[in-house]
Design a protein around this motif. Structure first.
Motif, mmCIF file in Angstrom:
data_model
loop_
_atom_site.group_PDB
_atom_site.id
_atom_site.type_symbol
_atom_site.label_atom_id
_atom_site.label_comp_id
_atom_site.label_asym_id
_atom_site.label_seq_id
_atom_site.Cartn_x
_atom_site.Cartn_y
_atom_site.Cartn_z
ATOM 1 N N ARG A 9 -5.883 68.974 65.386
ATOM 2 C CA ARG A 9 -5.040 67.863 66.191
ATOM 3 C C ARG A 9 -3.831 67.467 65.062
ATOM 4 N NH1 ARG A 9 -5.690 66.944 70.911
ATOM 5 N NH2 ARG A 9 -7.986 66.975 71.873
ATOM 6 N N LYS A 10 -4.412 67.112 63.818
ATOM 7 C CA LYS A 10 -3.502 66.650 62.856
ATOM 8 C C LYS A 10 -2.494 67.656 62.464
ATOM 9 C CE LYS A 10 -6.743 63.666 60.298
ATOM 10 N NZ LYS A 10 -7.243 63.509 58.918
ATOM 11 N N PHE A 11 -2.928 68.898 62.550
ATOM 12 C CA PHE A 11 -1.851 70.058 62.379
ATOM 13 C C PHE A 11 -1.049 70.198 63.598
ATOM 14 C CE2 PHE A 11 -5.445 72.713 59.894
ATOM 15 C CZ PHE A 11 -5.164 72.001 58.991
ATOM 16 N N ALA A 12 -1.487 69.998 64.704
ATOM 17 C CA ALA A 12 -0.837 70.302 65.928
ATOM 18 C C ALA A 12 0.416 68.932 66.029
ATOM 19 C CB ALA A 12 -1.737 70.130 67.057
ATOM 20 N N SER A 13 0.073 67.787 65.570
ATOM 21 C CA SER A 13 1.114 66.704 65.617
ATOM 22 C C SER A 13 2.246 66.982 65.278
ATOM 23 C CB SER A 13 0.376 65.400 65.428
ATOM 24 O OG SER A 13 0.214 65.385 64.097
ATOM 25 N N ALA A 14 2.226 67.953 63.894
ATOM 26 C CA ALA A 14 3.435 68.156 63.106
ATOM 27 C C ALA A 14 4.368 69.376 63.684
ATOM 28 C CB ALA A 14 2.822 68.705 61.842
ATOM 29 N N CYS A 15 3.659 70.073 64.519
ATOM 30 C CA CYS A 15 4.401 71.317 65.199
ATOM 31 C C CYS A 15 4.432 71.552 66.516
ATOM 32 C CB CYS A 15 3.382 72.436 64.576
ATOM 33 S SG CYS A 15 2.044 72.781 65.148
ATOM 34 N N GLY A 16 4.339 70.450 67.289
ATOM 35 C CA GLY A 16 4.148 70.569 68.900
ATOM 36 C C GLY A 16 3.344 71.314 69.496
ATOM 37 N N ALA A 17 2.276 71.664 68.983
ATOM 38 C CA ALA A 17 1.259 72.370 69.647
ATOM 39 C C ALA A 17 0.382 71.734 70.521
ATOM 40 C CB ALA A 17 0.451 73.167 68.736
ATOM 41 N N GLY A 18 0.094 72.140 71.644
ATOM 42 C CA GLY A 18 -0.962 71.243 72.801
ATOM 43 C C GLY A 18 -2.393 71.836 72.295
ATOM 44 N N ASP B 159 8.605 71.033 56.512
ATOM 45 C CA ASP B 159 8.462 69.712 57.071
ATOM 46 C C ASP B 159 8.938 68.600 56.201
ATOM 47 O OD1 ASP B 159 6.742 70.745 59.189
ATOM 48 O OD2 ASP B 159 5.013 70.532 58.003
ATOM 49 N N PRO B 160 9.506 67.696 57.114
ATOM 50 C CA PRO B 160 9.938 66.323 56.134
ATOM 51 C C PRO B 160 9.066 65.699 55.164
ATOM 52 C CG PRO B 160 10.182 66.096 58.670
ATOM 53 C CD PRO B 160 9.487 67.150 58.521
ATOM 54 N N ALA B 161 9.801 65.363 53.839
ATOM 55 C CA ALA B 161 8.752 64.833 52.998
ATOM 56 C C ALA B 161 7.745 63.751 53.436
ATOM 57 C CB ALA B 161 9.549 64.358 51.839
ATOM 58 N N GLU B 162 8.365 62.810 54.356
ATOM 59 C CA GLU B 162 7.606 61.866 54.945
ATOM 60 C C GLU B 162 7.009 62.146 56.426
ATOM 61 O OE1 GLU B 162 6.586 59.095 53.366
ATOM 62 O OE2 GLU B 162 7.436 59.454 51.653
ATOM 63 N N PRO B 163 5.515 62.139 56.466
ATOM 64 C CA PRO B 163 5.126 62.482 57.855
ATOM 65 C C PRO B 163 5.935 61.640 59.259
ATOM 66 C CG PRO B 163 3.601 62.292 56.356
ATOM 67 C CD PRO B 163 4.723 61.924 55.609
ATOM 68 N N GLY B 164 6.364 62.246 59.936
ATOM 69 C CA GLY B 164 7.021 61.369 61.063
ATOM 70 C C GLY B 164 8.118 61.256 61.009
#
Length: 316
Positions: A227-236, A120-125
């Motif tokens: 939900r936090k996990f999902a936001s980073a990986c595209g899971a619904g 993942d990118p060093a900075e979230p988002g």
């Protein structure tokens, strides 16, 4: 009058009636940060080890201390257990030479399996940017690792598409590049719709991807955290999951039962779809993953029991 027998499922069978235990599993852990977390981790490993997983993976962070904890956990698995450890490696925050050095250290420690991820990118988002002289993608990392040693390599796949991918096709093309570079299998990000995985598997096969794709299963007991996990990986995350967990914040035992039921039903539907390999994201807790494996018919195997069974069969 005889009682009426109602079917327990639309197919007239109980959900796990056909679960024959003919599955293979793997488990994912993360390196502990405290003595208490370490004790929990090793208790979980001890509980799950009798299920004879194909491998157990240990996650990896870009920071130096996290990297050292991962290495220490993997080395202890090699030294103190009969399990097959798989060490995670990412492209984040290190040059090719530095990553290759870590890989060589794993090989010298007896580790033969690596989970190769871009990271993942060093900075979230933010967007991933390789360091100068670093690996730019998971496919490059796979090729680099194969040049270091003949590792068995697992990579990531995304049934609901990686959030940075422009299209589903582009995402699958990227997965194919990982296999073309030498990956042996893919483990998917977690998901909650069996159709999402089964369609993804079939589309990948139609594209000529013949390698194994293993569903990643996350038993959920905390929807907000998930939900936090999902936001980073595209899971619904379906809305009905929120409803199921409403009012259970102060009832941990009930929450565990609901979590086990949701994940077990998902696994049962995948099993009905022909899936026989499962990878569990344990979050360093054994109970939920163990319960689901049990429902699918998997039982502990005691060391030496295979020889006993074979001798008994030979005696008729």
């Amino acid at each position: 009058m005889s009682p009426v027998a109602y079917p327990l499922s639309p197919f007239g069978k109980a959900m796990f009636e056909d679960a024959a235990g003919d599955i293979e599993v793997s488990f994912e852990f993360f390196p502990p940060k405290t003595d208490k977390m370490e004790a929990t981790l090793w208790d979980s490993i001890e509980t799950l080890a009798p299920l004879r997983p194909r491998f157990v993976s240990v996650t990896y962070g870009a920071g130096g201390s996290t990297r050292e904890r991962t290495h220490a956990t993997v080395e202890r698995l090699v030294r103190e257990t009969d399990l097959t450890p798989a060490a995670h490696l990412t492209c984040v925050g290190a040059t090719r030479e530095e990553i290759d050095e870590v890989a060589r250290a794993y090989w010298e420690a007896g580790v033969r399996h690596v989970v190769a991820l871009r990271g993942d990118p060093a900075e979230p988002g933010g967007r991933f940017e390789p360091v100068p002289g670093g690996y730019a993608s998971a496919a490059e990392l796979v090729a680099g690792l194969k040049a270091v040693a003949p590792f068995e390599i697992s990579v990531a796949a995304y049934p609901e598409t990686h959030p940075e991918s422009i299209t589903k096709r582009a995402d699958l093309d990227n997965l194919k590049r990982k296999f073309d570079a030498g990956a042996d299998r893919a483990i998917t990000q977690f998901f909650f719709s069996p159709d999402a995985f089964l369609r993804f598997r079939d589309v990948a096969a139609a594209m000529g991807i013949e390698a194994e794709i293993v569903p990643g299963i996350l038993p959920v007991s905390n929807v907000a955290q998930t939900r936090k996990f999902a936001s980073a990986c595209g899971a619904g995350i379906p809305l009905w999951m929120d409803r199921l967990f409403e009012g259970l914040d102060d009832l941990p035992a009930a929450r565990q039962l609901v979590a086990a039921t949701v994940a077990a039903e998902l696994c049962a539907q995948l099993y009905a779809g022909g899936v026989r390999h499962f990878h569990f994201f344990t979050l360093n807790r054994a109970e939920l993953s163990y319960a689901i494996c049990h429902l699918l018919g998997l039982r502990p195997r005691i060391l030496g029991s295979e020889n006993h069974d074979s001798r008994r069969a030979a005696q008729g």
